[in-house]
Scaffold this active site. Structure first.
Site, PDB file in Angstrom:
ATOM      1  N   ASP A  91       0.941  -1.174  -0.169  1.00 35.40           N
ATOM      2  CA  ASP A  91       0.042  -0.060   0.130  1.00 35.40           C
ATOM      3  C   ASP A  91       0.793   1.214  -0.092  1.00 35.40           C
ATOM      4  O   ASP A  91       0.393   2.295  -0.771  1.00 35.40           O
ATOM      5  CB  ASP A  91      -0.940   0.022   1.341  1.00 35.40           C
ATOM      6  CG  ASP A  91      -2.065  -0.850   1.093  1.00 35.40           C
ATOM      7  OD1 ASP A  91      -2.057  -1.727   0.015  1.00 35.40           O
ATOM      8  OD2 ASP A  91      -2.952  -1.072   1.990  1.00 35.40           O
ATOM      9  N   ARG A 172       0.685   5.477  18.262  1.00 38.19           N
ATOM     10  CA  ARG A 172       0.177   6.417  17.226  1.00 38.19           C
ATOM     11  C   ARG A 172       0.668   7.911  17.521  1.00 38.19           C
ATOM     12  O   ARG A 172       1.045   8.580  16.686  1.00 38.19           O
ATOM     13  CB  ARG A 172      -1.423   6.369  16.816  1.00 38.19           C
ATOM     14  CG  ARG A 172      -1.848   4.944  16.266  1.00 38.19           C
ATOM     15  CD  ARG A 172      -0.645   4.666  15.092  1.00 38.19           C
ATOM     16  NE  ARG A 172      -1.275   3.282  14.554  1.00 38.19           N
ATOM     17  CZ  ARG A 172      -0.384   2.480  14.367  1.00 38.19           C
ATOM     18  NH1 ARG A 172       1.028   2.399  14.966  1.00 38.19           N
ATOM     19  NH2 ARG A 172      -0.667   1.105  14.019  1.00 38.19           N
ATOM     20  N   ASP A 201      -7.208   4.603  13.678  1.00 35.82           N
ATOM     21  CA  ASP A 201      -5.825   5.059  13.589  1.00 35.82           C
ATOM     22  C   ASP A 201      -5.933   6.186  12.923  1.00 35.82           C
ATOM     23  O   ASP A 201      -5.032   7.188  12.856  1.00 35.82           O
ATOM     24  CB  ASP A 201      -4.880   3.949  12.815  1.00 35.82           C
ATOM     25  CG  ASP A 201      -4.243   2.944  13.786  1.00 35.82           C
ATOM     26  OD1 ASP A 201      -4.417   3.233  15.193  1.00 35.82           O
ATOM     27  OD2 ASP A 201      -3.743   2.000  13.596  1.00 35.82           O
ATOM     28  N   SER A 253      -4.082  -9.548   9.955  1.00 34.42           N
ATOM     29  CA  SER A 253      -3.561  -8.143  10.235  1.00 34.42           C
ATOM     30  C   SER A 253      -2.963  -8.151  11.497  1.00 34.42           C
ATOM     31  O   SER A 253      -3.590  -8.118  12.415  1.00 34.42           O
ATOM     32  CB  SER A 253      -4.625  -7.044   9.941  1.00 34.42           C
ATOM     33  OG  SER A 253      -4.268  -5.606  10.295  1.00 34.42           O
TER      34      SER A 253
END
Length: 477
Positions: A91, A172, A201, A253
């Site tokens: 990605d 994050r 996120d 994931s």
């Protein structure tokens, strides 16, 4: 120390990037150590060394070198330079040329080390070059991540929805803060991430951007582009001459950092399914753990861990040590259905071996050093603290004020806790503190000078007076 790479963009790369899963992009490698923003005041109290910015040069289709500032607009507008949270997976490899095509901008790829493992950081320069980025910035954030994000949450006792120890949520803001710093250093006018429009996120990144530099533009390709899946991304990469080898897609994931490893997707999407044994990576199956228990002593000063078995360690080293110890005993596995900030429920499995040990130790030491009312207030605030962190509001004044409260009331939470680790369980076997409120001469069942048992009768009569009056009313007395 930040590492900065600069290189010419290449439309026909000689070195092809390896393929990471789409899930990894959403959770990994957006990490960087921030530098000072003098104008932002107290929110930039953690400094970082100055980046050495290298002027990038690109070549046009005719082979003529052009400066990094190009003329004209892309398909969606014009940006000068964008800092992209970069993993090197499919990605992000696709996002680089997409940004250049749609915003006619230079792209600075940004990766940080928050403990996801050296293997995940290998080959990023070649991958970024192959995608057409003008620079690669890599920063080591492990110590900052643990000392200024993980440990404050630990001190506060922040646990989201009874189980989740906030591994991704804490990572994050440190990553996003570093992106803001890098954007300032390289003169970028925008930042970009690869988060989907369904996850938490995207909120965590963008709230940090808003809090630290509201002037920055934010580009979220997954909310803009027409790419709908892996095959679309591969086809786009082919059109842009970005080589992405087709490999077997991971069925899960995953997000890994020094605090935890999360697993989502595949069979876990059905909450009725039991996780497979071979899914776990940080911890052994408890039944396969050693048959002999292991004891570990955690030293704590003012609510923060400082040592393991008498050995003082840096925050990141201490956590890494406990991850290894806890992992071999199958400590820290949880299976949770959580409520995402965006409204949907999601099911995840988390491994947090070192963090589980630290939470047990810190909480138990407070039983010696804090009084009843303080513990109750602290526990009630911990719920709100966890919600704020989960929702990406790390730089919110409310969380910062609550953190000041937590720091104040744990000033005397100093001492040590001994824990027994055995086949997935953590049991506190002893605790001690020079500031202990526990007095053996008072708590003993033997007679003492301070506590006269006869005093209890008067206390009970006064404490129970409302109960007694209510009963008298009901009975007509």
């Amino acid at each position: 120390m930040a590492q900065l790479k600069a290189f010419p963009a290449c439309s026909s790369p000689a070195t092809a990037p390896s393929l990471h899963t789409r899930g990894l992009l959403h959770h990994q490698f957006r990490k960087a150590k921030p530098s000072l923003f003098k104008e932002l005041g107290p929110r930039t109290r953690v400094g970082a060394s100055k980046l050495q910015v290298v002027k990038s040069v690109q070549r046009s289709d005719t082979g003529v070198e052009v400066s990094e500032t190009r003329k004209g607009s892309g398909l969606r507008g014009k940006l000068n330079k964008v800092v992209l949270a970069y993993s090197g997976g499919l990605d992000t490899s696709v996002i680089v040329p997409w940004l250049r095509e749609n915003y006619n901008c230079d792209v600075v790829c940004f990766t940080a080390d928050v403990g996801q493992g050296r293997k995940e950081l290998e080959g990023l320069e070649a991958k970024a070059k192959a995608s057409g980025a003008s620079q690669l910035v890599v920063k080591d954030l492990k110590e900052e991540f643990v000392s200024e994000y993980i440990f404050p949450c630990l001190r506060a006792g922040a646990v989201y929805e009874r189980k989740y120890l906030l591994g991704t949520s804490m990572a994050r803001p440190v990553i996003a803060k570093a992106m803001v710093d890098v954007a300032k250093e390289v003169g970028a006018d925008a930042v970009s991430h690869g988060c989907t429009g369904k996850g938490n996120d995207q909120v965590r990144f963008e709230l940090t951007f808003f809090a630290l530099n509201p002037k920055l533009k934010v580009v979220a390709p997954w909310r803009e582009w027409d790419i709908t899946g892996r095959e679309d991304a591969i086809e786009y990469a082919k059109r842009k001459s970005v080589r992405v080898p087709v490999t077997k897609k991971s069925i899960y994931s995953r997000d890994r950092n020094l605090w935890h490893l999360s697993h989502e997707g595949d069979i876990l999407e059905d909450p009725a399914n039991e996780p497979k044994k071979d899914m776990y990576m940080m911890s052994v199956d408890p039944k396969d753990a050693p048959d002999k228990a292991e004891y570990v002593e955690i030293g704590i000063e003012s609510g923060l861990p400082v040592s393991v078995n008498g050995k003082r360690l840096s925050p990141a080293s201490l956590l890494a040590e406990l991850n290894e110890i806890g992992g071999r005993h199958g400590i820290g596995r949880i299976d949770i259905v959580e409520n995402r900030l965006v409204g949907m429920k999601s099911r995840g499995v988390y491994e947090t071996p070192g963090g589980t040990i630290l939470f047990a130790a810190a909480r138990d030491l407070e039983s010696l050093t804090l009084d009843r009312d303080t513990i109750q207030v602290k526990d009630s605030l911990a719920l709100k603290y966890a919600e704020l962190v989960y929702a990406g509001r790390w730089f919110d004044p409310l969380r910062e004020s609550m953190d000041a409260f937590m720091q104040k009331i744990t000033e005397t939470t100093t001492g040590s806790v001994t824990l027994k680790l055995y086949k997935g369980s953590v049991t506190v076997t002893g605790r001690k503190s020079p500031f202990s409120l526990y007095r053996e001469d008072i708590s003993s069942f033997e007679s003492g000078q301070i506590y006269d048992q006869a005093d209890a009768a008067g206390f009970i009569r006064l404490y129970g007076l409302p109960t007694r009056v209510r009963a008298m009313l009901e009975q007509g007395i």
